[in-house]
Design a protein around this motif. Structure first.
Motif, short mmCIF file in Angstrom:
data_model
loop_
_atom_site.label_atom_id
_atom_site.label_comp_id
_atom_site.label_asym_id
_atom_site.label_seq_id
_atom_site.Cartn_x
_atom_site.Cartn_y
_atom_site.Cartn_z
N VAL A 169 0.73 -1.11 -0.13
CA VAL A 169 0.03 0.10 0.02
C VAL A 169 0.88 1.21 -0.01
N LEU A 170 1.93 1.31 0.81
CA LEU A 170 2.83 2.48 0.89
C LEU A 170 3.35 2.70 -0.31
N GLU A 171 3.84 1.65 -0.95
CA GLU A 171 4.70 1.77 -2.28
C GLU A 171 3.33 2.20 -3.54
N GLY A 172 2.24 1.55 -3.41
CA GLY A 172 1.30 1.90 -4.36
C GLY A 172 0.93 3.38 -4.35
N LEU A 173 0.60 3.93 -2.97
CA LEU A 173 0.44 5.18 -2.80
C LEU A 173 1.28 6.28 -3.34
N TRP A 174 2.65 5.89 -3.28
CA TRP A 174 3.64 6.80 -3.51
C TRP A 174 3.74 7.06 -5.39
N LYS A 175 3.47 5.76 -5.92
CA LYS A 175 3.25 5.79 -7.33
C LYS A 175 1.95 6.34 -7.89
N LEU A 176 0.93 6.14 -7.29
CA LEU A 176 -0.36 6.65 -7.55
C LEU A 176 -0.29 8.26 -7.37
N LEU A 177 0.49 8.73 -6.40
CA LEU A 177 0.55 10.26 -6.21
C LEU A 177 1.51 11.22 -6.74
N GLY A 178 2.31 10.43 -7.71
CA GLY A 178 3.17 10.98 -8.67
C GLY A 178 4.96 10.78 -8.27
N SER A 179 5.13 9.69 -7.58
CA SER A 179 6.39 9.39 -7.17
C SER A 179 7.25 10.65 -6.80
N LYS A 180 6.96 11.19 -6.03
CA LYS A 180 7.87 12.23 -5.78
C LYS A 180 8.35 12.36 -4.28
N LEU A 181 9.12 13.38 -3.70
CA LEU A 181 9.74 13.27 -2.44
C LEU A 181 8.74 14.15 -1.63
N TYR A 182 8.49 13.71 -0.66
CA TYR A 182 7.69 14.58 0.58
C TYR A 182 8.24 15.11 1.60
N THR A 183 7.74 16.24 1.89
CA THR A 183 8.53 17.14 2.89
C THR A 183 7.47 17.75 3.74
N GLY A 184 7.93 18.05 5.08
CA GLY A 184 7.07 18.65 6.09
C GLY A 184 5.80 17.77 6.44
N PRO A 185 4.73 18.42 6.51
CA PRO A 185 3.50 17.94 6.71
C PRO A 185 3.03 16.70 5.78
N GLN A 186 3.61 17.10 4.30
CA GLN A 186 2.88 15.92 3.30
C GLN A 186 3.55 14.83 3.68
N ALA A 187 4.79 14.55 4.26
CA ALA A 187 5.21 13.25 4.62
C ALA A 187 4.41 12.69 5.74
N ALA A 188 4.09 13.26 6.74
CA ALA A 188 3.43 12.93 7.86
C ALA A 188 1.82 12.57 7.35
N ALA A 189 1.25 13.37 6.41
CA ALA A 189 0.00 12.85 6.08
C ALA A 189 -0.07 11.57 5.22
N MET A 190 1.29 11.42 4.50
CA MET A 190 1.26 10.34 3.58
C MET A 190 1.40 9.01 4.64
N LEU A 191 1.92 9.10 5.70
CA LEU A 191 2.15 7.84 6.67
C LEU A 191 0.49 7.82 7.22
N VAL A 192 -0.06 8.74 7.37
CA VAL A 192 -1.53 8.57 7.89
C VAL A 192 -2.55 8.03 6.88
N LEU A 193 -2.29 8.44 5.64
CA LEU A 193 -3.12 8.17 4.75
C LEU A 193 -2.62 6.48 4.26
N GLY A 194 -1.64 6.24 4.31
CA GLY A 194 -0.98 4.80 3.94
C GLY A 194 -1.52 3.97 5.27
N LEU A 195 -1.49 4.31 6.56
CA LEU A 195 -2.24 3.64 7.54
C LEU A 195 -3.64 3.38 7.10
N GLY A 196 -4.55 4.33 6.76
CA GLY A 196 -5.93 4.39 6.74
C GLY A 196 -6.32 3.28 5.52
N VAL A 197 -5.53 3.69 4.32
CA VAL A 197 -5.78 2.65 3.28
C VAL A 197 -5.23 1.23 3.54
N SER A 198 -4.28 1.14 4.26
CA SER A 198 -3.78 -0.53 4.55
C SER A 198 -4.86 -1.17 5.62
#
Length: 392
Positions: free
Chosen positions: A313-342
């Motif tokens: 799920v974590l890898e898939g979300l990264w590819k789906l959302l553009g395969s970019k590097l996340y910084t600041g609150p985006q990275a934390a939000a990415m983890l929360v989103l990954g947890l929810g989707v998982s």
């Protein structure tokens, strides 16, 4: 013959926290989370805070497997029936997530040999990380569990022969064996020249023999069996869940001050076993625990699927959302989103695959009631209330 098996809801509830710390560890390995405290390059921050959390979760599951399988063992069971239930429990989810991982991210960088070794759960017999974690990085531990399940009928039979007054002695012996494993690995296994990228002082070869190879890990599984027998026979000295939890936290902190090969293999496993025993005793004695409620038990029910699918799920979300590097609150939000989707993906796996398959095919088709009564005297038919405790 036991007429009733108490359902260990506290242990079911503890399963999700164990899977969650593995989630946190795997998130630390994903370099696309560009925030410093989420970046593998900055090993002094987030990675260092969770660098042996994944190992704690895995060890907890290994000990828990031995404990709950022993607790729920049926006196009338046979090895083939047990193996059938275990096969239907782990293999369908494992293969579904293998396919998902290949489709989502693994296929372009995985050759046929590595893919097939992972498909057939043979990846844990090669001291090579590209093979061990080549498709779904979480899948290697299921290959180890498969060895546990194959050995369980024999192990349980042997451990049941241990005199009750010596069961705790064997708990101590096996515990010392677990602690000795990384020591023996570092002194007997050749280091070679390949070291772990995140742990430059730890040889890949020695880590493999201490942590990944199934046969030394059987000690973790046997520890769970022995502790269960100690609890069931009234020999266990319980310290309660609060003190057991505090001891586990203290052991985790101690892991920061020990070499990684020890913190990942030996430091937390005994406290984990003590917490598992305390949870089982709390359920047996019907004491309150924070892990025995509808939410935690539901999360525990889907934890096996969560453990398997979260990395994909974590890898898939990264590819789906553009395969970019996340910084600041985006990275934390990415983890929360990954947890929810998982969690949602785990619920789907549990509801659509795991539960229907195990309910439908785990046991042989029942004969008509009249035929059963003719074949088996009523007084010899076991009661099976509570058998749902069997490892989820």
């Amino acid at each position: 013959m036991r007429s009733r098996v108490i359902r260990l809801n506290t242990l079911t509830g503890l399963r999700f926290p164990a899977a969650f710390v593995v989630f946190l560890y795997h998130a630390a390995l994903l370099g696309y989370l560009g925030l410093n405290w989420l970046s593998p390059e900055n090993v002094h921050d987030y990675y260092r805070s969770v660098h042996h959390a994944g190992a704690l979760g895995v060890s907890f599951f290994f000990v828990l497997s031995g404990f709950v399988l022993t607790w729920s063992a049926r006196d009338t069971d046979t090895a083939p029936r047990f193996w059938r239930r275990r096969f239907l429990k782990i293999v369908p989810n494992y293969l579904v997530v293998w396919v998902l991982a290949m489709v989502v991210f693994a296929a372009p960088r995985t050759d046929m040999k590595i893919g097939l070794l992972n498909f057939f759960m043979l990846q844990v017999y090669y001291p090579d990380f590209s093979i061990n974690f080549g498709v779904n990085p979480a899948g290697w531990s299921l290959a180890v569990e498969a060895v546990f399940y194959l050995s369980f009928p024999l192990l349980l039979r042997l451990i049941k022969k241990i005199p009750v007054n010596r069961i705790n002695l064997w708990v101590a012996i096996v515990g010392l064996g677990i602690i000795a494993t990384p020591f023996l690995s570092t002194h007997l296994a050749p280091a070679k020249s390949v070291f772990m990228p995140m742990e430059p002082e730890t040889s890949v070869n020695q880590y493999f023999y201490s942590y990944i190879l199934p046969f030394p890990r059987i000690l973790d599984f046997a520890l769970g069996i022995l502790v269960a027998r100690s609890v069931m026979t009234g020999r266990w000295r319980n310290i309660g869940m609060v003190w057991a939890g505090a001891l586990l936290v203290a052991s985790y902190v101690l892991g920061y001050f020990t070499p990684y090969i020890y913190s990942s293999r030996a430091v937390c496993v005994i406290p984990a076993a003590i917490l598992i025993a305390a949870g089982a005793i709390a359920d047996r004695d019907r004491r309150f625990t924070v892990f025995r409620n509808k939410v935690t038990v539901w999360l525990g029910d889907i934890s096996f699927a969560f453990y398997l699918v979260h990395f994909t799920v974590l890898e898939g979300l990264w590819k789906l959302l553009g395969s970019k590097l996340y910084t600041g609150p985006q990275a934390a939000a990415m983890l929360v989103l990954g947890l929810g989707v998982s969690i949602l993906a785990s619920w789907a796996l549990y509801s659509l695959i795991e539960r229907p398959i195990t309910r439908r095919w785990s046991n042989p088709r029942k004969r008509p009631v009249a035929a059963q009564r003719e074949a088996v005297p009523a007084e010899s038919q076991p009661l099976v209330a509570g058998l749902a405790i069997e490892e989820r």
